[in-house]
Design a protein around this motif. Structure first.
Motif, short mmCIF file in Angstrom:
data_model
loop_
_atom_site.label_atom_id
_atom_site.label_comp_id
_atom_site.label_asym_id
_atom_site.label_seq_id
_atom_site.Cartn_x
_atom_site.Cartn_y
_atom_site.Cartn_z
N ARG A 121 4.28 -71.48 26.36
CA ARG A 121 5.49 -70.60 26.20
C ARG A 121 5.85 -69.10 26.57
NH1 ARG A 121 5.58 -74.75 28.02
NH2 ARG A 121 7.27 -76.15 27.54
N MET A 122 4.29 -68.40 25.68
CA MET A 122 4.46 -67.02 26.07
C MET A 122 3.81 -66.91 26.59
SD MET A 122 3.72 -66.04 21.66
CE MET A 122 4.84 -65.52 20.66
N MET A 123 2.53 -67.64 27.33
CA MET A 123 1.79 -67.30 28.39
C MET A 123 2.71 -67.16 29.95
SD MET A 123 -1.55 -69.73 27.48
CE MET A 123 -2.58 -69.47 26.51
N ASP A 124 3.37 -68.59 29.69
CA ASP A 124 4.42 -68.43 30.44
C ASP A 124 5.52 -67.58 30.83
OD1 ASP A 124 3.73 -71.05 31.32
OD2 ASP A 124 4.71 -72.34 30.18
N THR A 125 5.63 -67.18 29.30
CA THR A 125 6.57 -65.70 29.67
C THR A 125 5.61 -64.73 30.43
OG1 THR A 125 8.11 -67.13 27.97
CG2 THR A 125 8.45 -64.24 28.24
N ALA A 126 4.64 -64.25 29.73
CA ALA A 126 4.41 -63.11 31.00
C ALA A 126 3.63 -63.34 31.97
CB ALA A 126 2.41 -63.57 29.70
N THR A 127 3.53 -64.68 32.07
CA THR A 127 3.12 -64.85 33.88
C THR A 127 4.54 -64.88 34.31
OG1 THR A 127 1.35 -66.77 33.14
CG2 THR A 127 2.11 -66.51 36.01
N ALA B 185 10.16 -58.05 23.58
CA ALA B 185 10.16 -59.26 22.07
C ALA B 185 9.26 -59.82 22.04
CB ALA B 185 11.62 -60.07 22.26
N MET B 186 8.64 -60.40 23.39
CA MET B 186 7.38 -60.94 23.51
C MET B 186 6.39 -60.22 22.73
SD MET B 186 5.71 -63.04 26.31
CE MET B 186 4.14 -61.02 26.80
N VAL B 187 5.70 -59.48 22.96
CA VAL B 187 4.66 -58.30 22.10
C VAL B 187 4.73 -58.36 21.12
CG1 VAL B 187 3.43 -56.26 22.51
CG2 VAL B 187 3.88 -57.57 24.45
N GLY B 188 5.94 -57.87 19.71
CA GLY B 188 6.35 -58.39 19.02
C GLY B 188 6.23 -59.15 18.37
N ILE B 189 6.22 -60.53 19.26
CA ILE B 189 6.25 -61.80 18.59
C ILE B 189 4.94 -62.45 17.99
CG2 ILE B 189 7.35 -64.70 19.06
CD1 ILE B 189 10.00 -63.38 19.94
N PHE B 190 4.29 -61.78 19.47
CA PHE B 190 2.80 -62.27 19.75
C PHE B 190 1.84 -61.50 18.84
CE2 PHE B 190 -1.35 -62.51 21.25
CZ PHE B 190 -1.65 -63.90 21.47
N ALA B 191 2.30 -60.40 18.63
CA ALA B 191 1.97 -59.88 17.38
C ALA B 191 1.72 -59.47 16.50
CB ALA B 191 1.99 -58.59 17.44
N MET B 192 2.81 -60.09 15.41
CA MET B 192 3.36 -60.48 14.34
C MET B 192 2.16 -62.08 14.64
SD MET B 192 7.01 -61.88 12.54
CE MET B 192 7.36 -62.93 13.41
N ILE B 193 2.48 -62.87 15.13
CA ILE B 193 2.13 -64.53 14.21
C ILE B 193 1.03 -64.22 14.77
CG2 ILE B 193 1.72 -66.73 15.45
CD1 ILE B 193 4.42 -66.51 17.04
N THR B 194 -0.01 -63.49 15.67
CA THR B 194 -1.78 -63.21 15.04
C THR B 194 -2.33 -62.88 13.83
OG1 THR B 194 -1.47 -62.70 17.76
CG2 THR B 194 -3.32 -61.59 16.33
N LEU B 195 -0.91 -61.56 13.90
CA LEU B 195 -1.35 -60.78 12.39
C LEU B 195 -1.37 -62.04 11.19
CD1 LEU B 195 -1.57 -57.87 10.26
CD2 LEU B 195 0.71 -58.42 10.58
N LEU B 196 -0.69 -62.52 11.34
CA LEU B 196 -0.19 -63.90 10.31
C LEU B 196 -1.62 -65.25 10.28
CD1 LEU B 196 3.35 -64.58 10.38
CD2 LEU B 196 2.27 -62.78 8.26
#
Length: 340
Positions: free
Chosen positions: A125-131, A164-175
Motif C-alpha cells: 500500500r505504501m508503494m502504491d501510495t508513492a506511485t 504522513a507516508m514518509v513518517g510512517i515508513f521511517a518509523m516502521i523501518t526503524l522498528l
C-alpha cells in the motif's frame, strides 16, 4: 459497543458513502443518453481493458513473492494470485476487509505467518501510495488546464499524504532494524493490555515487522521497482483502452490517461464496497471538468470501466475463494485473536 455493532456501523457508513457519491455523480443525468453512450461502447476494447487489469494483478502477485521472500522463499505463483484475487473479492463486498482475508488465504495455503504477510501488504500500500503521489506530481507536466481551479485541494492533500507516508515508513523501518526499540515500545504498550495477551501481542508485532525484511535484501530492489512500475503502466494502458471503448481516443491520449488514472485513484481509496461511488464521482468529474467530455459519456466511461473490473475480479476471486475453501469467519477470528 460490541464488536458486531462496530462492524455493522462501519458497513452502514460505507453504504452511506456509496449512496452519497453515486447521488453526487449521477444527479441530473439524462439516463437515456447515459444508456445510449454505454450501448455504443466497443466491448472488444473493454475486453482488452480487462486483460490488462488481470495482467496487472499477475505482476502484483509476482511482486508480492519478492516481498515475502525473507519470510518464506519460493512461494508458488498460483497461491499468491489466489490471495490477491480473494482479497479483491472481499473488498468488493466489505471495504478493506480483503486486507485481512488475504493474509489468512495465503497462510492457509502456504503456512506462512499471517502477521508478517499483513506487513508486506502494508508495504504494498505504501508503494502504491508513492506511485500515486508520483502521478499527481506529473499532472502539471502532462496537463496545462485549470486543474487547481477544479481540484483546489489536490496539491495540499498530496503534500500531507507524502509527509504522513514518509513518517510512517521511517518509523516502521526503524522498528524493524532496531528490535530493541520495538521491544521497549511493546513493553510500554503491554502495560495497558491484559497480561494474558502480552506474549501474543509481542509475537504479533515482531511478525508484522518481519513483513519489512525485504529492505535487508537490496538485490531485489530493482525487480520490485520494475514490477511496481509495470503494474501502474498497465493501469495507464488500461485507461487508454477504455478511451477507445467509449470512442474517446481522438480527444484523449496517453497524457489524459495519466491524469484520469491519478485522480480516479482518489475515488478508489474511498472506503466503499469495490470503490463504488467514489470512483464514479472522481472519474466523471475529471473527464467533464478537465477534458470537457459530455456528462453522460463520462458517466458511461466510469460505469463500464468500474463494472468490467468489479465483475471480472468478483468472478475470478470467487473461483479461488471456493476452490481454496476460504472462510471469512476464520479470517476474522484469527485477526481478532492476533493469530500468527
Amino acid at each position: 459497543m460490541t464488536e458486531r455493532s462496530r462492524r455493522l456501523l462501519q458497513f452502514l457508513f460505507s453504504i452511506a458513502l456509496t449512496v452519497g457519491f453515486l447521488y453526487a455523480a449521477f444527479r441530473g443525468t439524462d439516463m437515456d443518453q447515459l444508456a445510449a453512450a454505454m450501448a455504443g461502447a466497443d466491448f472488444l476494447w473493454l475486453f482488452v481493458m480487462f486483460l490488462l487489469l488481470m495482467l496487472s494483478h499477475c505482476l502484483r502477485s509476482w511482486r508480492w513473492r519478492y516481498l515475502l521472500e525473507p519470510i518464506k522463499p519460493a512461494i508458488g505463483f498460483r497461491n499468491l494470485f489466489s490471495g490477491v484475487m480473494v482479497g479483491y473479492l472481499i473488498n468488493n463486498i466489505l471495504p478493506r476487509a480483503g486486507e485481512l482475508v488475504r493474509p489468512y488465504t495465503l497462510g492457509k495455503l502456504e503456512s506462512v505467518s499471517r502477521s508478517a504477510t499483513l506487513g508486506t501488504i502494508v508495504v504494498e500500500r505504501m508503494m502504491d501510495t508513492a506511485t500515486f503521489l508520483f502521478l499527481l506530481a506529473m499532472i502539471p507536466l502532462v496537463y496545462d488546464g485549470h486543474l487547481r481551479e477544479t481540484f483546489p485541494w489536490l496539491g495540499e492533500a498530496g503534500v500531507l499524504l507524502t509527509a504522513a507516508m514518509v513518517g510512517i515508513f521511517a518509523m516502521i523501518t526503524l522498528l524493524m532494524v532496531r528490535r530493541d526499540i520495538a521491544n521497549a515500545l511493546v513493553g510500554f504498550l503491554t502495560r495497558i493490555l491484559p497480561a494474558s495477551v502480552h506474549a501474543r501481542f509481542r509475537r504479533m508485532v515482531h511478525s508484522f515487522l518481519d513483513g519489512f525484511l525485504f529492505l535487508k535484501r537490496p538485490a531485489n530492489f530493482l525487480i520490485i521497482f520494475l514490477l511496481s512500475a509495470g503494474v501502474w503502466l498497465l493501469y495507464i494502458a488500461m485507461t487508454k483502452a477504455a478511451f477507445h471503448a467509449l470512442h474517446l481516443e481522438h480527444q484523449l491520449g496517453w497524457r489524459a490517461s495519466i491524469v484520469v488514472l491519478a485522480i480516479s485513484s482518489i475515488g478508489i481509496a474511498v472506503p466503499t464496497p469495490g470503490s463504488t461511488g467514489g470512483y464514479h464521482f472522481f472519474t466523471a468529474q475529471t473527464l467533464t471538468q478537465l477534458f470537457l467530455i459530455p456528462e453522460e459519456t463520462a458517466l458511461g466511461f466510469a460505469t463500464l470501466t468500474h463494472g468490467v473490473g468489479y465483475a471480472g475480479v468478483t468472478l475470478i476471486g470467487l473461483y479461488f475463494f471456493l476452490h481454496d475453501h476460504v472462510r471469512i469467519s476464520e479470517a476474522v477470528k484469527e485477526a481478532k485473536e492476533n493469530v500468527t
